[in-house]
Design a protein around this motif. Sequence first.
Motif, short mmCIF file in Angstrom:
data_model
loop_
_atom_site.label_atom_id
_atom_site.label_comp_id
_atom_site.label_asym_id
_atom_site.label_seq_id
_atom_site.Cartn_x
_atom_site.Cartn_y
_atom_site.Cartn_z
N GLN A 45 -9.60 -0.64 -6.75
CA GLN A 45 -8.81 0.49 -7.24
C GLN A 45 -9.29 1.82 -6.67
O GLN A 45 -8.50 2.67 -6.29
CB GLN A 45 -8.85 0.53 -8.77
N SER A 46 -10.60 2.00 -6.63
CA SER A 46 -11.13 3.27 -6.13
C SER A 46 -10.87 3.43 -4.63
O SER A 46 -10.48 4.51 -4.18
CB SER A 46 -12.64 3.35 -6.41
N SER A 47 -11.04 2.36 -3.88
CA SER A 47 -10.87 2.48 -2.43
C SER A 47 -9.40 2.61 -2.03
O SER A 47 -9.09 3.17 -0.98
CB SER A 47 -11.52 1.29 -1.71
N THR A 48 -8.50 2.11 -2.87
CA THR A 48 -7.08 2.23 -2.52
C THR A 48 -6.61 3.67 -2.62
O THR A 48 -5.75 4.12 -1.87
CB THR A 48 -6.21 1.31 -3.41
N ILE A 53 1.16 -7.34 -8.33
CA ILE A 53 0.78 -6.37 -9.37
C ILE A 53 0.11 -5.14 -8.75
O ILE A 53 0.22 -4.03 -9.28
CB ILE A 53 -0.15 -7.03 -10.42
N THR A 54 -0.57 -5.34 -7.63
CA THR A 54 -1.28 -4.21 -7.01
C THR A 54 -0.33 -3.10 -6.56
O THR A 54 -0.77 -1.97 -6.31
CB THR A 54 -2.11 -4.67 -5.79
N VAL A 55 0.98 -3.41 -6.47
CA VAL A 55 1.95 -2.37 -6.11
C VAL A 55 2.00 -1.30 -7.22
O VAL A 55 2.32 -0.14 -6.97
CB VAL A 55 3.36 -2.98 -5.92
N LEU A 56 1.67 -1.70 -8.44
CA LEU A 56 1.82 -0.79 -9.59
C LEU A 56 0.89 0.42 -9.52
O LEU A 56 1.09 1.39 -10.25
CB LEU A 56 1.59 -1.56 -10.90
N ASP A 57 -0.15 0.35 -8.68
CA ASP A 57 -1.05 1.51 -8.60
C ASP A 57 -0.52 2.57 -7.62
O ASP A 57 -1.18 3.55 -7.34
CB ASP A 57 -2.45 1.07 -8.21
N ARG A 77 2.69 5.74 0.15
CA ARG A 77 1.90 4.75 -0.60
C ARG A 77 2.55 3.38 -0.56
O ARG A 77 1.90 2.37 -0.32
CB ARG A 77 1.75 5.23 -2.07
N ILE A 78 3.88 3.35 -0.79
CA ILE A 78 4.60 2.07 -0.80
C ILE A 78 4.57 1.43 0.58
O ILE A 78 4.35 0.22 0.72
CB ILE A 78 6.04 2.26 -1.29
N LEU A 79 4.79 2.25 1.63
CA LEU A 79 4.76 1.71 3.00
C LEU A 79 3.40 1.09 3.32
O LEU A 79 3.31 -0.01 3.87
CB LEU A 79 5.09 2.81 4.01
N THR A 80 2.33 1.81 2.98
CA THR A 80 0.98 1.31 3.23
C THR A 80 0.75 0.02 2.47
O THR A 80 0.17 -0.94 2.99
CB THR A 80 -0.08 2.35 2.82
N ARG A 81 1.19 0.00 1.21
CA ARG A 81 1.01 -1.19 0.37
C ARG A 81 1.75 -2.39 0.95
O ARG A 81 1.24 -3.50 1.03
CB ARG A 81 1.53 -0.91 -1.04
N LEU A 82 3.02 -2.16 1.38
CA LEU A 82 3.83 -3.26 1.90
C LEU A 82 3.24 -3.84 3.18
O LEU A 82 3.28 -5.05 3.40
CB LEU A 82 5.27 -2.80 2.13
#
Length: 624
Positions: free
Chosen positions: A311-314, A141-145, A339-344
């Motif tokens: 959420q704030s730190s991301t 779910i955290t991908v959604l941000d 953003r997606i690369l960092t998240r993955l």
Amino acid sequence: MKGKSLEEVNQSISTQNKTSLFRKILAFFGPAYLISVGYMDPGNWATDIAGGSQFGYALLWVLLMSNIMALLLQSLSARLGIVTQLDLAQASRETYSPFVNYILYFLAEIAIAACDLAEVLGMAIGINLLFDIDLIPAVMITVLDTFLLLFLINKGMRKMEAFIIALVAIIGVSFIFEMIFAQPELPKVFAGLIPSIPNETALYIAIGIIGATVMPHNLYLHSSLVQTRKFDRSRTGIKQALKYNFIDSAIALNLAFFVNAAILILAAATFYKNGMFEVAEIQDAHKFLQPYLGTEWAPILFAVALIAAGQSSTVTGTLAGQIIMEGYLNLRIQPWVRRILTRLIAIVPAVIVISIFGESVTGKLLIFSQVILSLQLGFAIIPLIHFVSDKKKMKGFAIGIPTRIAAWIIATIIVSLNAKLVFDELKGWLESSENPAILWLTVVPLAIGFLLLLLYIVFNPFFRKPVSRIENHSPHNLALKFSRLPAYDKKKIAVSVDFSSADEAAINNAFEMGGIEAHYTLIHIVETVGAMYYGGSIEDHETSIDEKLLTEYEEMLTLKGYKVQTKLGFGKPNKVIPEIVNSGSFDVLVMGAHGHTGFKDLLFGTTVNKVRHKISIPLFIVKK
């Protein structure tokens, strides 16, 4: 021409013409609050809970020392950005060789990944605790941000700062109530401010706390965010900016210290006090809060604050990633891809480890991520100290000898603690390994290599002067060289420009076709999210920058004798460029390509192939 850090928001907030001193100070306030969220992210929670439950109030002094270190280092980072108008990554690129810069970039990216891992896990745990969703789906779910940053930055820097400050307020209020519920023993709290290290485990956690508190990516971020303020560049104006930013940092970082101390005190007053020395997991802390504190609000506020922290730190972590990539590599990719690369990079290891070892390892994973951050600190702190000590680079605003001594003491403490940690870990691995030869051939040489790099960074400035290596940090670069040929056979030529290095080749080839007598139309498309929705009615900062740069192109080329006009479009380039070209009576369209296809097209947003099928005139493609 030197590129600007975070160009889309650079100098977007004016601090001039304020009617009162309070309003002027308020105009400078904001960057440090974005920095402060990195000092209270979920990684801090894990180290603080582990420290409080195992050692009571004994490690409070580590938090206090870390906060003092952070305040000094962040003020140095802000000074670098305010005075030189370079962020830390740009300053490194200007100073070190490409080879060293690539290594420093790689280490900085590891730090960003470790930081994002903590944020992913923290948010996922918060979602899991508050809504009873399994941890792995919560991680997904955290991908959604991913698109939150795009939305916020498009609304302007002030709105982003307001959003972050609101989340910080949620965290702060939550822990005020937690302190009321926990009722800590104040004499023991004050005793915890006296330095002591009970044992080796405490040292590991203490280093984790330092890594979680003084975060390397914050040093890159702060040196960039202070450049969002537009102020008088006179000596008096710079002095004033330094003073107000220091006040901003002092307030924001002390708020972060309060949150960190509150988490550790909560763990000490709740778990250590009741003999529960092994509570290191955030989930366990949440589970035991209600029975020990006697209120159902304690675990609810705990989970809400955890989600707010993640959420704030991301958001700030993503900005730091953009600064590091653009500064070290002179490379800008589409923000949503970044953003997606960092998240993955954070999600994949988190899912694998949780799937194999279960949810019980999340606390260890969080603490490990903070130790990685601590290990990277030396490679950010030492260059920063050198830069702000350089009288030539700092133009009369270099730090004084007392500040320099304090900064080097902090760097020495951090590097020494890290060296001991690495040595102890390597020694343990070599003693327990069934095949130590593999470690001697892999891990040991790697550790020695990083040690040599650290020594090089420490001593290099004392033996040779830095050589400027910045050619262009920005896609919005106007330092182009143009050729002029007398022959021409085209009368009306359209040229697509994107303010990258590809423009030079495109415009030169257009001049070769049309010469001095042809009419040229420079086309640029604003492709922000707002531009796609609102078209020409959008009034965001990116649009105003692009409009200004397009005008500068026109003026510069007109002065060289060419007949040039411009056209600004809005939306997706592969749709809008054909519309502009087909509505005009052009003979040819010239486009500069970056020489990449396939997956790189997705990364960098090249539109050449899509445009060629939608226009009715010849397309001339120029590779840079």
